[in-house]
Design an enzyme around this catalytic site. Structure first.
Site, PDB file in Angstrom:
ATOM      1  CE  LYS A  37      -3.987   1.883   2.510  1.00 53.51           C
ATOM      2  NZ  LYS A  37      -4.890   2.129   1.389  1.00 53.51           N
TER       3      LYS A  37
HETATM    4  C1  LIG Z   1      -6.613   0.350  -3.867  1.00 51.49           C
HETATM    5  C2  LIG Z   1      -7.310  -0.176  -2.665  1.00 51.49           C
HETATM    6  N1  LIG Z   1      -7.897  -1.386  -2.727  1.00 51.49           N
HETATM    7  C3  LIG Z   1      -8.548  -1.900  -1.668  1.00 51.49           C
HETATM    8  C4  LIG Z   1      -8.653  -1.201  -0.480  1.00 51.49           C
HETATM    9  C5  LIG Z   1      -9.359  -1.799   0.692  1.00 51.49           C
HETATM   10  O1  LIG Z   1      -8.438  -2.179   1.672  1.00 51.49           O
HETATM   11  P1  LIG Z   1      -8.811  -2.190   3.210  1.00 51.49           P
HETATM   12  O2  LIG Z   1     -10.062  -2.987   3.340  1.00 51.49           O
HETATM   13  O3  LIG Z   1      -7.668  -2.818   3.884  1.00 51.49           O
HETATM   14  O4  LIG Z   1      -9.021  -0.776   3.617  1.00 51.49           O
HETATM   15  C6  LIG Z   1      -8.063   0.064  -0.380  1.00 51.49           C
HETATM   16  C7  LIG Z   1      -8.132   0.830   0.870  1.00 51.49           C
HETATM   17  O5  LIG Z   1      -7.217   0.850   1.622  1.00 51.49           O
HETATM   18  C8  LIG Z   1      -7.368   0.584  -1.489  1.00 51.49           C
HETATM   19  O6  LIG Z   1      -6.797   1.791  -1.428  1.00 51.49           O
END
Ligand SMILES: Cc1ncc(COP(=O)(O)O)c(C=O)c1O
Length: 313
Positions: A156
């Protein structure tokens, strides 16, 4: 929505005033996108507040850092304690928590080795990300998610969100609330900041991580809840057109939580209302997050702050 400030930000182990959490314009991160970060929610409970899946989020931060060879000088336990400390110091819940590790001020070359690693954790109030109870109107983006051998989607990283911005801006300009991106092979990947789920003939589908999707913590929570509720669940590659003929489609994410989708490219999904499976999963998700249902999977970390808003599912 403008950021609502709080009093303190955690910086490398100390709580500092919000206004002092500044960076020099020549910091590595500003020129080369060299950051990894998290988004976490803390929910109000009937008696206090609790952070949702805190260790899993901070482990993902450490994993993202490892992929980019950033050695964070903090353990998982220290990072989790930092989150609790900053929430308790600011006394604001429900809230969104933003930990970020970045390459700071040091050298101007692309090599990050000479730039110090800084870790910050901020928290602030943040409400619904995807507005409306009836479901979102979304489009398939003309932008693809990053190819696997370009920017790794399991990290991330701040840089990934340049791609997310293209997806999201295109959607908004064209009158949609959000965009869903395909991967470079034309298979469904994810939203600009959400994972995607599809229900068809009683089976719950989501793309596997190999389709350039982030390993969402909410995605994992929904898969766990669905299995617990006895649903058939499968992680498999999804062609775009399966979305149009699905009975239900919804987004998951820390910001988006569980958000039904009403239409995709103006094709109405099912009967255009949040479906039964989406509603059952959302009830369980919000019930656990808000402390109204048992924390059966051990997802909550309590913090000593009373919520400033009433707790609702
Ligand atoms: C590109 C992306 N995909 C999926 C998610 C969902 O991830 P999470 O459930 O860990 O927040 C996020 C958010 O963080 C994101 O930025």
């Amino acid at each position: 929505m403008p950021i609502q400030t709080t009093a303190k930000i955690w910086h490398n182990g100390n709580l500092i005033p919000w206004e002092d959490a500044t960076l020099h314009v020549m910091s590595h991160v500003i020129h080369y996108g060299s950051s990894v970060f998290e988004g976490i929610r803390c929910y109000g409970q009937p008696h206090g507040s609790a952070v949702f899946r805190l260790p899993e989020h901070m482990q993902r931060l450490l994993d993202s850092a490892k992929i980019y060879r950033m050695e964070l000088p903090f353990t998982l336990e220290e990072l989790c304690a930092g989150v609790v400390d900053v929430i308790e110091a600011n006394g604001v819940t429900p809230c969104y928590i933003r930990p970020i590790a970045l390459r700071g001020y040091g050298e101007i070359g692309v090599s990050p080795k000479g730039s110090p690693i800084e870790v910050y954790i901020a928290n602030f109030p943040w409400g619904k990300y995807i507005a409306g109870h009836g479901g979102a109107d979304v489009c398939i983006s003309s932008w693809n998610r990053m190819a696997p051998n370009t920017l790794p989607s399991l990290a991330k990283a701040g840089a990934n969100y340049m791609n997310s911005q293209l997806i999201h801006m295109e959607a908004e300009i064209n009158g949609y609330q959000e965009g869903i991106a395909l991967d470079v092979n034309g298979l469904v990947s994810e939203g600009s900041g959400e994972n995607v789920f599809v229900v068809r003939n009683g089976v719950l589908y989501t793309p596997p991580l190999a389709n350039s999707a982030l390993s969402g913590i909410t995605r994992d929570s929904v898969l766990t809840i669905a299995r617990h509720l006895g649903m058939a669940v499968t992680e498999q590659a999804l062609p775009r057109e399966l979305l149009y003929i699905a009975d239900e489609v919804f987004f998951t994410g820390t910001a988006a939580e569980v958000s039904p989708i009403r239409s995709i490219d103006r094709v109405v999904i099912g009967d255009g209302k949040p479906g039964e499976i989406t509603r059952n999963i959302a009830d369980e998700f919000f019930g656990i997050a808000n402390g109204l249902k048992p924390d059966r999977f051990g997802w909550l970390t309590p913090v000593k702050v009373n919520a400033i808003e009433p707790v609702t599912a």
